[in-house]
Design a protein around this motif. Structure first.
Motif: not given
Length: 62
Positions: A45-58
């Motif tokens: 879940a933490l990794q998925a949240a980090d991935d979502l944040i990275a994708a949003a930043g991009t």
């Protein structure tokens, strides 16, 4: 479908996959039957949240 997921999908549809993975990972915490499974689900879940944040930043940097 959750209200936050719906908002993300409507405002930034390019985040759909990452957002859905984050939601599934968060709900996956409920399915843990042991402490070890809970820890693994938490990490996912933490990794998925980090991935979502990275994708949003991009997406927002464009």
């Amino acid at each position: 479908m959750t209200a936050p997921l719906l908002r993300v999908r409507l405002v930034l549809p390019e985040l759909d996959d990452a957002a859905q993975r984050a939601v599934r990972a968060a709900y996956g915490l409920r399915a843990a039957d042991s402490t070890a499974e809970l820890q693994e689900a938490r990490e996912q879940a933490l990794q998925a949240a980090d991935d979502l944040i990275a994708a949003a930043g991009t997406a927002l940097a464009v």
